[in-house]
Design an enzyme around this catalytic site. Structure first.
Site, PDB file in Angstrom:
ATOM      1  N   PHE A  23       0.915  -1.374  -0.140  1.00 13.98           N
ATOM      2  CA  PHE A  23       0.277  -0.049  -0.128  1.00 13.98           C
ATOM      3  C   PHE A  23       0.954   1.232   0.019  1.00 13.98           C
ATOM      4  O   PHE A  23       0.610   2.131   0.751  1.00 13.98           O
ATOM      5  CB  PHE A  23      -0.969  -0.076   1.232  1.00 13.98           C
ATOM      6  CG  PHE A  23      -2.229  -0.920   0.646  1.00 13.98           C
ATOM      7  CD1 PHE A  23      -2.119  -2.197   0.738  1.00 13.98           C
ATOM      8  CD2 PHE A  23      -3.491   0.108   0.294  1.00 13.98           C
ATOM      9  CE1 PHE A  23      -3.272  -2.852  -0.081  1.00 13.98           C
ATOM     10  CE2 PHE A  23      -4.636  -1.040  -0.068  1.00 13.98           C
ATOM     11  CZ  PHE A  23      -4.625  -2.367  -0.193  1.00 13.98           C
ATOM     12  N   ALA A  78       2.020   5.008  -5.261  1.00 14.30           N
ATOM     13  CA  ALA A  78       1.316   6.160  -5.440  1.00 14.30           C
ATOM     14  C   ALA A  78       0.279   6.234  -6.634  1.00 14.30           C
ATOM     15  O   ALA A  78       0.726   5.228  -7.432  1.00 14.30           O
ATOM     16  CB  ALA A  78       2.500   7.447  -5.666  1.00 14.30           C
ATOM     17  N   CYS A 133     -15.229   0.809  -0.580  1.00 11.84           N
ATOM     18  CA  CYS A 133     -14.817   0.724   0.833  1.00 11.84           C
ATOM     19  C   CYS A 133     -14.310   2.003   1.511  1.00 11.84           C
ATOM     20  O   CYS A 133     -14.782   2.773   2.300  1.00 11.84           O
ATOM     21  CB  CYS A 133     -13.978  -0.526   1.218  1.00 11.84           C
ATOM     22  SG  CYS A 133     -15.098  -1.967   1.113  1.00 11.84           S
TER      23      CYS A 133
HETATM   24  C1  UDX Z   1     -10.326  -2.450   0.583  1.00 12.66           C
HETATM   25  C2  UDX Z   1      -9.335  -3.072   1.569  1.00 12.66           C
HETATM   26  O1  UDX Z   1      -8.080  -3.375   1.065  1.00 12.66           O
HETATM   27  C3  UDX Z   1     -10.071  -4.533   2.185  1.00 12.66           C
HETATM   28  O2  UDX Z   1      -9.427  -4.921   3.168  1.00 12.66           O
HETATM   29  C4  UDX Z   1     -11.660  -4.290   2.604  1.00 12.66           C
HETATM   30  O3  UDX Z   1     -12.034  -5.147   3.157  1.00 12.66           O
HETATM   31  C5  UDX Z   1     -12.342  -3.404   1.506  1.00 12.66           C
HETATM   32  O4  UDX Z   1     -11.793  -2.324   1.059  1.00 12.66           O
HETATM   33  P1  UDX Z   1     -10.500  -2.655  -2.121  1.00 12.66           P
HETATM   34  O5  UDX Z   1     -11.345  -1.406  -2.132  1.00 12.66           O
HETATM   35  O6  UDX Z   1     -11.474  -3.911  -2.670  1.00 12.66           O
HETATM   36  O7  UDX Z   1     -10.325  -3.455  -0.731  1.00 12.66           O
HETATM   37  O8  UDX Z   1      -9.328  -2.655  -2.795  1.00 12.66           O
HETATM   38  P2  UDX Z   1      -7.785  -2.185  -2.486  1.00 12.66           P
HETATM   39  O9  UDX Z   1      -6.847  -2.938  -2.970  1.00 12.66           O
HETATM   40  O10 UDX Z   1      -7.586  -2.023  -0.974  1.00 12.66           O
HETATM   41  O11 UDX Z   1      -7.613  -0.812  -3.259  1.00 12.66           O
HETATM   42  C6  UDX Z   1      -8.426   0.456  -2.830  1.00 12.66           C
HETATM   43  C7  UDX Z   1      -8.024   1.562  -3.624  1.00 12.66           C
HETATM   44  O12 UDX Z   1      -6.695   2.160  -3.234  1.00 12.66           O
HETATM   45  C8  UDX Z   1      -8.006   1.197  -5.101  1.00 12.66           C
HETATM   46  O13 UDX Z   1      -8.376   2.662  -5.821  1.00 12.66           O
HETATM   47  C9  UDX Z   1      -6.365   1.157  -5.322  1.00 12.66           C
HETATM   48  O14 UDX Z   1      -6.026   1.559  -6.735  1.00 12.66           O
HETATM   49  C10 UDX Z   1      -5.792   2.208  -4.332  1.00 12.66           C
HETATM   50  N1  UDX Z   1      -4.484   1.904  -3.798  1.00 12.66           N
HETATM   51  C11 UDX Z   1      -4.255   0.545  -3.122  1.00 12.66           C
HETATM   52  C12 UDX Z   1      -3.518   2.691  -4.132  1.00 12.66           C
HETATM   53  O15 UDX Z   1      -3.642   3.567  -4.906  1.00 12.66           O
HETATM   54  N2  UDX Z   1      -2.429   2.400  -3.918  1.00 12.66           N
HETATM   55  C13 UDX Z   1      -1.912   1.268  -3.111  1.00 12.66           C
HETATM   56  O16 UDX Z   1      -0.703   1.028  -2.520  1.00 12.66           O
HETATM   57  C14 UDX Z   1      -3.107   0.497  -2.968  1.00 12.66           C
END
Ligand code: UDX
Length: 441
Positions: free
Chosen positions: A260, A263, A271
């Site tokens: 995570f 960028a 969520c």
């Molecule tokens: C999230 C949580 O990870 C999960 O534990 C919870 O149950 C529901 O919400 P989700 O929304 O399905 O899951 O996707 P996730 O992979 O977490 O990504 C969320 C958003 O963050 C996406 O738009 C993704 O592109 C963005 N993101 C994620 C980033 O911009 N950078 C990262 O390093 C990780």
């Protein structure tokens, strides 16, 4: 044990099918007629890898779908509430579906013969909802007492869209939140049986802690993303700076961790944006203004504008420009476009007078519902790039990783690419005007 899963959406359906695949008998309940018919016909109403195979393998064996909640509850020992808790227009959380489902469960357990049914909230809910709204509604409609005649628990779900099946099969942790031992024992043995292979650690805690764990988990991850987006925005103004190198280095510090820290144009989906907003509102309602979480939200809300600013700085006036947008879904491997930064960015591009062509492997049908004839929709990347002046990559789909300089040179008026996810190796792009979020100049 027979399980009822109420609400077969992004959380309920994968959970129901993973449980059914592990050998549990599962009755899934879907009230929406269109979704119910789709599932009954062996199809998944949204795109999620592996899920359709799980449905094929379990349907009419260990998995049964119905629209009759009373039938499902009366024939189950453990009932999972997985209904949607969407956001109201005023950004408060809408608990209507949860309350309606709890009332229906209450009525069914009132007349049912099942000994000590256990009701589990899996929907994400503000702290104290399970022990107030859900408990009160169940007691009111069942005329039974929690902890004596039925059990109540909150078991948060941490799965991500796009990897729902793997995440549910291999959770990093199972959290069982309940205030009575009988319910705890029932759920412990259920999860032992579902997770015979992965054997995840289990945390036993109270209901309110369970509710909080889910919000806090999402708040921390969202903050990590807004943090690295802030660093990327700083790097953009420093010649030679590279956010990837920085993220790699700090991620190796075990106190930080490498996940995570990618960028991008901001977090989207159903969520993070909603849960952060609910959590901030909740915190304020109990007398604390969570400044850090508000900053996380602000960084995210302004990130699409930052993307437009960087594009404009590089390409000048966008009015009349032909722009190819690659990636619409809020992340790869899903057709979900809820709160996707791509939508905000496209709105801004259109407002600035640009002509926008779009590509996405799965999300175009959903995109058309919003923009109809205002955009050009391409199922082929080359067609999307054809005769454009600028390409902006917004989602981290694997197919964009393999694009070469030639793909852009061959098709575009001017081969100019802005990669907000740094998905393409810059070494391959030396003959293209390639720039990326978090790479200084
Ligand atoms: C999230 C949580 O990870 C999960 O534990 C919870 O149950 C529901 O919400 P989700 O929304 O399905 O899951 O996707 P996730 O992979 O977490 O990504 C969320 C958003 O963050 C996406 O738009 C993704 O592109 C963005 N993101 C994620 C980033 O911009 N950078 C990262 O390093 C990780």
């Amino acid at each position: 044990m027979t399980l009822a899963v109420i609400g077969l959406g992004f959380v309920g359906l994968p959970f129901a099918l993973v449980a059914a695949k592990s050998g549990q008998k599962v009755i899934g309940v879907e009230a929406d007629k269109k979704k119910y018919d789709t599932i009954r016909n062996g199809k998944v109403p949204f795109y999620e890898p592996k899920l359709e195979n799980f449905l094929k393998e379990t349907k009419d064996k260990t998995f049964e779908v119905t629209n009759d909640i009373n039938y499902a509850v009366s024939n189950s020992d453990i009932i999972f509430l997985c209904v949607n808790t969407p956001e109201n227009e005023d950004s408060s959380v809408n608990l209507t579906y949860l309350k309606t489902a709890a009332a229906q469960i209450g009525k069914s357990i009132k007349k049912g013969n099942n000994e000590f049914p256990v009701i589990v909230v899996k929907s994400t809910v503000p702290p104290q909802t399970t022990e107030s709204l859900v408990k009160n509604t169940l007691e009111e409609f069942s005329l039974k007492k929690v902890g004596e005649e039925f059990g109540l628990a909150m078991v948060p779900e941490f799965m991500r869209e796009g990897s729902a099946v793997n995440d549910i099969q291999n959770p990093h942790l199972v959290v069982i939140g309940t205030n009575d031992d009988k319910t705890d024992d029932r759920l412990t043995s259920l999860f032992e049986s579902i997770y015979q292979n992965s054997k995840p650690p289990t945390l036993h805690t109270s209901i309110v802690n369970s509710e909080l764990i889910k919000y806090v988990n999402n708040a921390f991850l969202a903050t990590k993303i807004s943090f690295i987006n802030t660093i990327a925005n700083i790097c953009n103004n420093i010649p030679g700076a590279n956010v990837e190198t920085i993220a790699e280095a700090i991620g190796r510090d075990p106190r930080i961790g490498k996940l995570f820290l990618n960028a991008g144009p901001g977090y989207g989906g159903s969520c993070f944006p909603k849960d952060l907003s609910d959590f901030v509102n909740y915190s304020k309602s109990i007398g604390y203004n969570p400044l850090l979480l508000e900053s996380t939200q602000q960084v995210n809300q302004t990130q699409p504008k930052k993307i437009i600013e960087i594009i404009t700085k590089k390409s000048g006036e966008l009015h009349g420009k032909q722009i190819a947008v690659l990636g619409i879904s809020f992340k790869k491997d899903t057709d979900d476009i809820r709160q996707s930064p791509s939508i905000k960015i496209i709105h801004q591009l259109l407002e600035l007078g640009a002509n926008v062509k779009t590509h996405d492997p799965k999300a175009l049908p959903n995109l058309k519902k919003i923009f109809s004839d205002k955009l050009v929709y391409c199922t082929d990347i080359a067609k999307c790039l054809k005769d454009t002046d600028l390409c902006v990559i917004l989602t981290d789909w694997d197919e964009y990783q393999s694009l070469s300089a030639d793909d852009f040179i061959k098709n575009m008026n001017e081969p100019r690419v802005f990669d907000t996810r740094r998905i393409i190796n810059p070494e391959k792009m030396l003959t293209v005007d390639y720039f990326a979020l978090g790479y200084g100049n």
